[in-house]
Scaffold this active site. Sequence first.
Site, mmCIF file in Angstrom:
data_model
loop_
_atom_site.group_PDB
_atom_site.id
_atom_site.type_symbol
_atom_site.label_atom_id
_atom_site.label_comp_id
_atom_site.label_asym_id
_atom_site.label_seq_id
_atom_site.Cartn_x
_atom_site.Cartn_y
_atom_site.Cartn_z
ATOM 1 N N ALA A 1 0.755 -1.239 0.166
ATOM 2 C CA ALA A 1 -0.101 0.015 0.052
ATOM 3 C C ALA A 1 0.950 1.424 0.405
ATOM 4 O O ALA A 1 0.010 2.597 0.368
ATOM 5 C CB ALA A 1 -0.832 -0.084 0.970
ATOM 6 N N SER B 1 0.546 -5.635 -6.059
ATOM 7 C CA SER B 1 0.497 -4.971 -5.636
ATOM 8 C C SER B 1 0.086 -3.325 -5.820
ATOM 9 O O SER B 1 0.829 -2.300 -7.295
ATOM 10 C CB SER B 1 -0.054 -5.184 -3.808
ATOM 11 O OG SER B 1 -1.016 -4.272 -3.571
ATOM 12 N N HIS C 1 -5.823 -11.239 -1.876
ATOM 13 C CA HIS C 1 -4.756 -10.562 -2.351
ATOM 14 C C HIS C 1 -3.708 -10.886 -2.294
ATOM 15 O O HIS C 1 -2.867 -11.598 -1.329
ATOM 16 C CB HIS C 1 -5.336 -9.327 -1.880
ATOM 17 C CG HIS C 1 -4.647 -7.944 -2.518
ATOM 18 N ND1 HIS C 1 -4.465 -7.713 -3.930
ATOM 19 C CD2 HIS C 1 -3.536 -7.169 -1.970
ATOM 20 C CE1 HIS C 1 -3.453 -6.878 -3.769
ATOM 21 N NE2 HIS C 1 -2.671 -6.356 -2.665
#
Length: 550
Positions: free
Chosen positions: A127, A213, A453
């Site tokens: 992230a 990601s 994920h």
Amino acid sequence: MKMAVLGILAVLGLFTSAAHAASLGAVYTEGGLVEGKNHGVGLFRYMDVFKGIPFAAQPGRFQKPTPHPGWNGVLKANDFPKRCLQLDLIQSGTRGSEDCLYLNIWVPQGRSISTGLPVMVYFFGGAFLVGGSMGANFLNNYLYSGEEIADRGNVIVVTVNYRVGTLGFLSTGDSELPGNYGLWDQQAAIAWVHRNIKAFGGDPNNITIFGESAGAASVSFQMLTPHNKGLIRRAISQSGVALCPWAVNRNPRAFAEEVAKKVGCPTDQRMAACLKMTDPFELTLAGTLNLKGSAANPIVKNLVLSPVIDGDFLPADPSTLFGNAADIDFIAGVNDMDGHLFTGFDVPSINRPLQSTPVEDVKTLLTALTSDKGAEAAAAAYDQYTATWGAQPGKSDIKKTIVEIETDYTFLVPTQTALYLHAKHAKTGRTYSYLFSEPSRLPLYPSWMGADHADDLQYVFGKPFTTPLGYFPKHRRVSKYMIAYWTNFAKTGNPNIGEFEVPVAWPPLTQGDQYVDINSDTGKNSIKQKMRARYVFFWSDTYMSYPNVN
């Protein structure tokens, strides 16, 4: 007897000479000599491993990276570097160091020293907030160890640290604190590899970048920036592209002001100067994000420490920069339930088998995700996702729909859009699409669960071979397929052509909107068309045609 002893000694001599012959020893780089460790990985197969080679100097606070000044003597590259300074996993403390711009290299060797090998450079996910070049560690088994890919695929693997969190991505939205420092770090690493990898036996003109990601979105940004011209040959994005709604912060000033208030800085024209002088640990702790989530305030809307359109690294909106990737071969795909991890926080009832998930949660979630387009768009989205329910949807129908909504919105639709934009602007670059659908191995998950994920990472990095007792034979099949596709692609730009047999020929997207569905049963029935076409069309066309309520 004497002859037998001599024979044994001769064989031992062969082994030791082969071991010596197949090791790089000290390697000359632009900063100085580096020496890693060499070990055997099979019969006449060896691995040179270099951990912690600096690719830039310790970065200045909110500055682009600069070249490393170099060192005297031989740098022993035997230990993974510290991760860049970041929040711990519960966002209550910090770990890592500001001196963190290092990379790790795995070089496979046979009976003789390798030369001209394809190079695969990996960017971790997290992230844009957390992560490191070695990944999670369990009993000295690091997730991002490049050994299995390097050995099985006969490629050089490089894993890279880059700045994350406040120090990597805080931006005031202007030239005072332009942001994107973590992306500049990645770019510096790519350029370092291009300049130095030949000395390690790599081909500087055959570099593939890959990531998952936030690392996959990073791969996409590195393809789109004009600053990598001629440095990247191919790219693989696993669950993330520059077009994902969480990948670009379009109003970075608001979060910068929040951070400034937390550390006691003014929010006027003095803000940037004050932030630059603030203690780095305080800055890092001030960069906490709201990751509690709810249907009305989903996590995807709160990932605000991310890249920005700065007029330099990203000169314009990413959707307009695909011409820069016209000669880069591109694979991108998602896991079939990529959104599950986030939905579990936003709507916890989806993981409670005895608890129903109210239909109202579907409406609330869609209203939150379509808040920029208003009630009409939310209603249209609800009609799309409930069209197959019938009069009485079952418990699992509603739960799966919620996961599908977040998967489509957060990952799948942006990835498909990026693939079509890549294909549209391509000159020599080829375009390949995939769906990864090997069901999650976590026993607590619902029976309808697919691939969550990050579930793909263990297979790409060969964990079913590293720790065979933790996996079934079918998992080794998945891992073998992915390593074959990924490394064939790194060698030739075509996932089917290389040293390794694949379970089915994977056609490019441009041949009838085709993609491959990767799981333990991948075979002739795994080539499919038009991935979730109805939903891709809704989000990328119908939804976009609604007026913006802001």
